[in-house]
Design a protein around this motif. Sequence first.
Motif, PDB file in Angstrom:
ATOM      1  N   LEU A 203       0.836  -1.198   0.000  1.00 42.06           N
ATOM      2  CA  LEU A 203       0.000   0.000   0.000  1.00 42.06           C
ATOM      3  C   LEU A 203       0.872   1.250   0.000  1.00 42.06           C
ATOM      4  CD1 LEU A 203      -2.733  -0.952   2.621  1.00 42.06           C
ATOM      5  CD2 LEU A 203      -3.156  -0.439   0.219  1.00 42.06           C
ATOM      6  N   HIS A 204       0.438   2.265  -0.728  1.00 38.57           N
ATOM      7  CA  HIS A 204       1.163   3.530  -0.784  1.00 38.57           C
ATOM      8  C   HIS A 204       0.359   4.582  -0.035  1.00 38.57           C
ATOM      9  CE1 HIS A 204       4.348   5.635  -3.440  1.00 38.57           C
ATOM     10  NE2 HIS A 204       4.297   6.171  -2.233  1.00 38.57           N
ATOM     11  N   SER A 205       0.887   5.074   1.074  1.00 41.73           N
ATOM     12  CA  SER A 205       0.207   6.163   1.772  1.00 41.73           C
ATOM     13  C   SER A 205       0.505   7.474   1.057  1.00 41.73           C
ATOM     14  CB  SER A 205       0.647   6.232   3.235  1.00 41.73           C
ATOM     15  OG  SER A 205       2.014   6.581   3.344  1.00 41.73           O
ATOM     16  N   LYS A 206      -0.317   8.484   1.310  1.00 43.77           N
ATOM     17  CA  LYS A 206      -0.171   9.768   0.644  1.00 43.77           C
ATOM     18  C   LYS A 206       0.539  10.770   1.562  1.00 43.77           C
ATOM     19  CE  LYS A 206      -3.541  11.091  -2.041  1.00 43.77           C
ATOM     20  NZ  LYS A 206      -4.851  11.574  -2.530  1.00 43.77           N
ATOM     21  N   ARG A 207       1.179  11.732   0.944  1.00 50.79           N
ATOM     22  CA  ARG A 207       1.779  12.836   1.687  1.00 50.79           C
ATOM     23  C   ARG A 207       0.664  13.841   1.965  1.00 50.79           C
ATOM     24  NH1 ARG A 207       5.182  17.624   0.808  1.00 50.79           N
ATOM     25  NH2 ARG A 207       6.995  17.524   2.190  1.00 50.79           N
ATOM     26  N   GLY A 208       0.507  14.228   3.229  1.00 48.19           N
ATOM     27  CA  GLY A 208      -0.608  15.100   3.542  1.00 48.19           C
ATOM     28  C   GLY A 208      -0.309  16.049   4.676  1.00 48.19           C
ATOM     29  N   SER A 209      -1.150  17.066   4.782  1.00 44.50           N
ATOM     30  CA  SER A 209      -0.954  18.103   5.792  1.00 44.50           C
ATOM     31  C   SER A 209      -1.558  17.673   7.119  1.00 44.50           C
ATOM     32  CB  SER A 209      -1.578  19.411   5.312  1.00 44.50           C
ATOM     33  OG  SER A 209      -2.954  19.214   5.031  1.00 44.50           O
ATOM     34  N   LEU A 210      -1.522  18.582   8.066  1.00 45.64           N
ATOM     35  CA  LEU A 210      -1.869  18.277   9.451  1.00 45.64           C
ATOM     36  C   LEU A 210      -3.317  17.848   9.632  1.00 45.64           C
ATOM     37  CD1 LEU A 210      -3.662  20.834  10.784  1.00 45.64           C
ATOM     38  CD2 LEU A 210      -1.507  21.991  10.364  1.00 45.64           C
ATOM     39  N   SER A 211      -3.564  17.191  10.759  1.00 43.51           N
ATOM     40  CA  SER A 211      -4.920  16.901  11.213  1.00 43.51           C
ATOM     41  C   SER A 211      -4.943  17.096  12.725  1.00 43.51           C
ATOM     42  CB  SER A 211      -5.327  15.460  10.861  1.00 43.51           C
ATOM     43  OG  SER A 211      -4.489  14.530  11.507  1.00 43.51           O
ATOM     44  N   GLU A 212      -6.119  17.291  13.282  1.00 43.28           N
ATOM     45  CA  GLU A 212      -6.214  17.531  14.717  1.00 43.28           C
ATOM     46  C   GLU A 212      -5.742  16.332  15.525  1.00 43.28           C
ATOM     47  OE1 GLU A 212      -9.985  18.835  16.032  1.00 43.28           O
ATOM     48  OE2 GLU A 212     -10.048  20.599  14.728  1.00 43.28           O
TER      49      GLU A 212
END
Length: 361
Positions: A203-212
């Motif tokens: 599985l390839h996870s995505k690069r992403g911004s912050l979350s709470e």
Amino acid sequence: GDGCGHTVLTAQSGTLSSRNYPGTYPNHTACRWRLRAPPGTSLVLAFGDVDLEPSERCARSSLLLADPEAGTTYGPYCRNAGPAAPLLVTNSSAVTVLFNSTSHRSGRGLLLSYASSQHPGTHFSQEHVSPDPTVRFSVYCPAGCKDIEGDIWGNVNQGYRDTSVLCKAAVHAGVIADETGGQVALSREKGITLYESAFANGLHSKRGSLSEKRLLFHKAGPQLPPPLAACGNALEVAAFNASSWWQEVDALGQERGWAAERAALGTPGPSWAAQPGTETAWLELDLGTRRNVTGIITKGSSEMYDYYVTSYRVSSSRDGKNWRPYRGSGGLEDKVFEGNVDSHGEVSNAFIPPIVTRYLR
């Protein structure tokens, strides 16, 4: 073709969908799945999605569940006559799932999972997770959740963004095997500003911004022991061996060895490479003593060349003479691990269950 899509069915849990899900399911198709739980248990079914084009009495497209032991049926279901609740607890250890379609224009089709009554609470997402960030909790993920729709952000060391699909993230983190599913223990903590992408366990996870909040996985169990990250230390290799290695001679006549010992992750310069033309190359690691091996990380060699391994098998030995192929959780065939897609990125694969061994090939 029939209406059967993604299907993974095991004795304890499973996942199934109509063909093309979540795209529109095909016209004039039928599919039949037979679900079985161990004797003495009953089936718990979770409706992940039932989006069949509406019609009177669901005549054009329908989902029908038949309980042969009790002589009862559930449904038919479609968009205007869906299940009353997302979970269906049956009194039977066997249920037949029937899906039919005629001509239609719309509808995602169906996504369904099940587990035995020994493992209730099958989840595709974290929608029932406690909002309290200090609470550790446990859910049961069905077999076959790796290929369902939805994205994940992060990796096992950073944690995962709380909008990630929980069970897919658990497979990515290596805490359960997709072929069997299993219990997942995790907690929610304060989010971070950036989640780096990673390729792990197919599985390839995505690069992403912050979350709470972020999700941190733990080894499953009643005591909820420390996070898997605590087991993330690299094992020292006492000696390397290989079927062959490449003794490169460049245009100036200078030799450069791509020897077995160059296979250690992070070694500067060229890596290990087999002799060109080798049909069945292998690399052997001697850990010096028996160790508990929970996974492997591979990387290609970008040193002048774009070299990398796309797939591989693993064998283990306690004496260096008798070798046993790794087959994973209840597998009957040697497990083929997905390797790298380029020479730069690292790819992780977990051993579920872990391997206790001295030698690895």
